[in-house]
Write an enzyme that holds these catalytic residues in place. Structure first.
Site, short mmCIF file in Angstrom:
data_model
loop_
_atom_site.label_atom_id
_atom_site.label_comp_id
_atom_site.label_asym_id
_atom_site.label_seq_id
_atom_site.Cartn_x
_atom_site.Cartn_y
_atom_site.Cartn_z
N ASP A 4 7.19 5.46 -0.21
CA ASP A 4 6.77 4.22 -0.17
C ASP A 4 5.40 4.11 -1.04
O ASP A 4 4.77 5.44 -1.28
CB ASP A 4 6.48 3.74 1.13
CG ASP A 4 5.75 2.50 1.32
OD1 ASP A 4 6.04 1.52 0.33
OD2 ASP A 4 4.94 2.41 2.19
N ASP B 217 2.17 1.56 -0.65
CA ASP B 217 1.22 1.01 0.28
C ASP B 217 1.01 1.68 1.63
O ASP B 217 2.03 1.94 2.29
CB ASP B 217 1.32 -0.52 0.32
CG ASP B 217 1.25 -1.42 -1.03
OD1 ASP B 217 0.88 -0.65 -1.80
OD2 ASP B 217 1.73 -2.46 -0.77
#
Length: 190
Positions: free
Chosen positions: A27, A29
């Protein structure tokens, strides 16, 4: 710890495992960097979590492919930041778009693009809902608290190995059970 030291330690960690994932998915963020892209401007110079880039460099050196699965609604900013950090070419697949699927759609596309089975993937994310949904697909998924760290990396490789061994053991049980071979109790009935 410098990026080079993190890379060296990540290489040592990988050296402790006989089985490694074929693809590691991250991922963005709050996993690779400590912010939400949609709260930033393209003009800013982003920074990564302290150990993230060293881990990425180690995976690249080891020849393990990497991909991104992000539900960011601002893919333009995310891609600009990947360019500014000089890490964009490291990823064989970049699935960055808003979705209600908790990343299952992202992983379907990554699988289609790379051909890597879900069980040969390792995933790092900061949201439990994504970890749960992607785990159900067969991907070894690790929840990170303060970004990807060497500790999370070690945990990921440990769980990946455990999952791989469990799958192999189940395959062997299935082969033995359904291979059509008669057991000694079957032949002793005469």
């Amino acid at each position: 710890m410098s990026e080079e030291k993190v890379k060296d330690e990540a290489m040592q960690i990988m050296g402790m495992f006989q089985i490694l994932p074929r693809l590691v998915v991250f991922d963005l963020d709050y996993t690779l960097w400590p912010f939400y892209c949609e709260c930033r401007s393209k003009r800013e110079m982003p920074s990564m979590y302290p150990q993230a880039k060293g881990i990425l460099s180690a995976l690249k050196e080891k020849g393990i492919e990497m991909a991104i699965a992000s539900r960011s609604p601002t893919s333009d900013i995310a891609n600009t930041f990947l360019d500014k950090l000089n890490i964009k070419p490291m990823f064989v697949a970049k699935e960055i778009y808003s979705s209600w699927s908790h990343k299952t759609e992202h992983f379907q596309k990554i699988h289609t693009r790379t051909g890597v089975p879900f069980t040969a993937m390792l995933f790092f994310d900061d949201e439990d809902r994504n970890i749960k949904s992607v785990s159900k697909m067969g991907v070894t998924s690790i929840l990170v608290g303060d970004g990807v760290t060497l500790g999370a990396f070690r945990q990921g490789l440990t769980e990946f190995t455990q999952n791989h061994n469990s799958i192999e053991k189940n395959k062997q049980v299935w082969r033995n059970k359904y291979s059509g071979k008669s057991t000694s109790s079957d032949t002793d009935k005469d």
